[in-house]
Design an enzyme around this catalytic site. Sequence first.
Site, PDB file in Angstrom:
ATOM      1  N   SER A  25       0.819  -1.226   0.000  1.00 19.92           N
ATOM      2  CA  SER A  25       0.000   0.000   0.000  1.00 19.92           C
ATOM      3  C   SER A  25       0.847   1.268   0.000  1.00 19.92           C
ATOM      4  O   SER A  25       1.977   1.283   0.489  1.00 19.92           O
ATOM      5  CB  SER A  25      -0.893   0.027   1.243  1.00 19.92           C
ATOM      6  OG  SER A  25      -1.666  -1.127   1.314  1.00 19.92           O
ATOM      7  N   GLU A  55      -5.918  -6.126   3.862  1.00 17.00           N
ATOM      8  CA  GLU A  55      -5.801  -7.270   2.925  1.00 17.00           C
ATOM      9  C   GLU A  55      -7.046  -7.359   2.032  1.00 17.00           C
ATOM     10  O   GLU A  55      -7.546  -8.442   1.732  1.00 17.00           O
ATOM     11  CB  GLU A  55      -5.516  -8.566   3.690  1.00 17.00           C
ATOM     12  CG  GLU A  55      -4.278  -8.372   4.571  1.00 17.00           C
ATOM     13  CD  GLU A  55      -3.403  -9.573   4.744  1.00 17.00           C
ATOM     14  OE1 GLU A  55      -3.512 -10.510   3.947  1.00 17.00           O
ATOM     15  OE2 GLU A  55      -2.583  -9.541   5.679  1.00 17.00           O
TER      16      GLU A  55
HETATM   17  C1  LIG Z   1      -3.822  -1.408  10.645  1.00 20.18           C
HETATM   18  C2  LIG Z   1      -3.513  -1.580   9.194  1.00 20.18           C
HETATM   19  C3  LIG Z   1      -2.494  -2.423   8.804  1.00 20.18           C
HETATM   20  C4  LIG Z   1      -2.173  -2.561   7.450  1.00 20.18           C
HETATM   21  N1  LIG Z   1      -1.110  -3.348   7.084  1.00 20.18           N
HETATM   22  C5  LIG Z   1      -0.700  -3.347   5.793  1.00 20.18           C
HETATM   23  C6  LIG Z   1       0.514  -4.014   5.423  1.00 20.18           C
HETATM   24  O1  LIG Z   1       1.191  -4.654   6.248  1.00 20.18           O
HETATM   25  N2  LIG Z   1       0.941  -3.914   4.138  1.00 20.18           N
HETATM   26  C7  LIG Z   1       0.241  -3.232   3.186  1.00 20.18           C
HETATM   27  O2  LIG Z   1       0.672  -3.197   2.042  1.00 20.18           O
HETATM   28  N3  LIG Z   1      -0.929  -2.609   3.521  1.00 20.18           N
HETATM   29  C8  LIG Z   1      -1.402  -2.640   4.773  1.00 20.18           C
HETATM   30  N4  LIG Z   1      -2.563  -1.974   5.126  1.00 20.18           N
HETATM   31  C9  LIG Z   1      -3.277  -1.224   4.103  1.00 20.18           C
HETATM   32  C10 LIG Z   1      -4.614  -1.838   3.735  1.00 20.18           C
HETATM   33  O3  LIG Z   1      -4.436  -3.015   2.994  1.00 20.18           O
HETATM   34  C11 LIG Z   1      -5.433  -0.757   3.002  1.00 20.18           C
HETATM   35  O4  LIG Z   1      -5.830   0.185   3.966  1.00 20.18           O
HETATM   36  C12 LIG Z   1      -6.629  -1.329   2.273  1.00 20.18           C
HETATM   37  O5  LIG Z   1      -6.227  -2.092   1.172  1.00 20.18           O
HETATM   38  C13 LIG Z   1      -7.591  -0.243   1.795  1.00 20.18           C
HETATM   39  O6  LIG Z   1      -6.922   0.755   1.107  1.00 20.18           O
HETATM   40  P1  LIG Z   1      -7.159   2.304   1.499  1.00 20.18           P
HETATM   41  O7  LIG Z   1      -7.021   2.412   2.958  1.00 20.18           O
HETATM   42  O8  LIG Z   1      -6.293   3.120   0.640  1.00 20.18           O
HETATM   43  O9  LIG Z   1      -8.678   2.541   1.142  1.00 20.18           O
HETATM   44  P2  LIG Z   1      -9.248   2.966  -0.311  1.00 20.18           P
HETATM   45  O10 LIG Z   1      -8.779   2.018  -1.343  1.00 20.18           O
HETATM   46  O11 LIG Z   1      -9.035   4.408  -0.528  1.00 20.18           O
HETATM   47  O12 LIG Z   1     -10.803   2.704  -0.091  1.00 20.18           O
HETATM   48  C14 LIG Z   1     -11.674   3.622   0.555  1.00 20.18           C
HETATM   49  C15 LIG Z   1     -13.086   3.042   0.452  1.00 20.18           C
HETATM   50  O13 LIG Z   1     -13.484   2.982  -0.919  1.00 20.18           O
HETATM   51  C16 LIG Z   1     -13.862   1.640  -1.239  1.00 20.18           C
HETATM   52  N5  LIG Z   1     -13.496   1.347  -2.635  1.00 20.18           N
HETATM   53  C17 LIG Z   1     -12.309   1.541  -3.238  1.00 20.18           C
HETATM   54  N6  LIG Z   1     -12.362   1.136  -4.520  1.00 20.18           N
HETATM   55  C18 LIG Z   1     -13.629   0.685  -4.733  1.00 20.18           C
HETATM   56  C19 LIG Z   1     -14.319   0.140  -5.857  1.00 20.18           C
HETATM   57  N7  LIG Z   1     -13.718  -0.048  -7.035  1.00 20.18           N
HETATM   58  N8  LIG Z   1     -15.610  -0.218  -5.689  1.00 20.18           N
HETATM   59  C20 LIG Z   1     -16.225  -0.048  -4.504  1.00 20.18           C
HETATM   60  N9  LIG Z   1     -15.641   0.454  -3.411  1.00 20.18           N
HETATM   61  C21 LIG Z   1     -14.353   0.826  -3.523  1.00 20.18           C
HETATM   62  C22 LIG Z   1     -13.108   0.764  -0.238  1.00 20.18           C
HETATM   63  O14 LIG Z   1     -13.696  -0.511  -0.094  1.00 20.18           O
HETATM   64  C23 LIG Z   1     -13.191   1.617   1.012  1.00 20.18           C
HETATM   65  O15 LIG Z   1     -14.431   1.442   1.620  1.00 20.18           O
HETATM   66  C24 LIG Z   1      -2.926  -1.859   6.468  1.00 20.18           C
HETATM   67  C25 LIG Z   1      -3.982  -1.031   6.859  1.00 20.18           C
HETATM   68  C26 LIG Z   1      -4.274  -0.874   8.190  1.00 20.18           C
HETATM   69  C27 LIG Z   1      -5.396   0.052   8.587  1.00 20.18           C
END
Ligand SMILES: Cc1cc2nc3c(=O)[nH]c(=O)nc-3n(C[C@H](O)[C@H](O)[C@H](O)COP(=O)(O)OP(=O)(O)OC[C@H]3O[C@@H](n4cnc5c(N)ncnc54)[C@H](O)[C@@H]3O)c2cc1C
Length: 382
Positions: free
Chosen positions: A126, A363
Amino acid sequence: MDFSLSEDHILMRDTAREFAEKRLKPIAEELDEKGVMPPELLTETGELGYFGLFAPEEHGGLDLDTLSYVLTIEELSKRCAALGIMASVHNSLVTEALKIYGTDDQKTKYLPKLATGEFIGAYSLSEPGSGTDAGSLKCRAEKKDDHYLLNGTKSWVTSAGHASVFLVFLLTDPEKGSRGISCLILDKDTAGMNLGAPEKKMGLKCSDTRELSFIDAKVPLDNLLGEENQGFKIALSLLDNGRIGVAAQSLGIAQAAFDEAISYAHEREQFGQPIVNFQAIQFKLADMATRIDAARLLTYRAAVLKDQEGRFSKEISMAKLYASQTANYVCNEAVQIHGGYGYVKEYPVERYFRDARVTEIYEGTTEAQKMVISRWLMKEHK
Ligand SMILES: Cc1cc2nc3c(=O)[nH]c(=O)nc-3n(C[C@H](O)[C@H](O)[C@H](O)COP(=O)(O)OP(=O)(O)OC[C@H]3O[C@@H](n4cnc5c(N)ncnc54)[C@H](O)[C@@H]3O)c2cc1C
């Protein structure tokens, strides 16, 4: 169809349960309060083999199947969901990646230390601007002579403050978009790599989550994992594994919340009798138990399928989707059964409620799981 666990699986589950009861349960509240994971607890977890679940025996690991991994993550998460996710990422994303895609030299260098927990692994896909749309990442790894030059920022790296090995996904060929992503193995002391401060999270407070940034960080070409520009495929293939881990973590949290709720319902008296006598409470418990059972069946099925030939992303996403929603549903109801006492730190359901929230986010969000499932459905029902 046989729904019973083998003797080996029962032993695995019971051993993890005993460790979690004796070592994690008594300190979980304190760890949450302080927001730190003691290194000696990680050492102890490693000594029990919980960081070497997938590492091959020749490299000092246990080389177990996916169901054993699920049972272990479930039990650890029941008592400390933060340790559960650390072990899940370490085993299913980092160790598994090196096992599948690593060269002999990479395996020899990293797997024995990952297997014992001497090295903790982190997985960094991410970025601040790239989450669900993981293929849109912007971090660069430019090839220069005998090394890559890294620039950019990664976010949300679980275990970052403890990790010795980072699998980082970066653009090696920006023109190609997601087909130009590669995976590099980074050691923690890589010059030009900086860790941010720990994120102040709602839950999983003692798992260390940080940003990772690079300013002209030099990484040898030999640190490429798998083939160049195949990183996105690698990332997605690993996430199947990781998602089973999050499903298992969700099960652990849900079960812990249910156990607390039913025991509290027997203790708490209102209108001159234990609240468990009220049908409204009994029906809540019935719904909670049924959903946990369904989530467990989906998760164990996904684990068994994972070890068979073929891709089972649909079943894995179904398990992750349903188990994480179940954890949130059950924790919410557990707080409700506790009334006002569920809203304060005196009872652990307050922590479970906070810990459960992220299972629907990382994930792959709930929405992302539905995207995977529906994509498969569209393929199967043209
Ligand atoms: C505590 C924690 C630990 C983590 N650990 C890791 C890690 O070790 N390594 C790593 O790489 N990442 C990690 N992450 C990141 C995590 O995988 C991401 O937060 C997650 O994939 C969502 O991405 P985002 O937060 O950018 O949300 P966004 O992608 O911006 O999404 C925001 C909202 O929009 C929705 N959305 C987005 N696209 C669409 C679509 N096409 N259709 C419908 N809805 C949509 C999503 O479902 C969500 O509700 C971690 C996150 C947290 C909070």
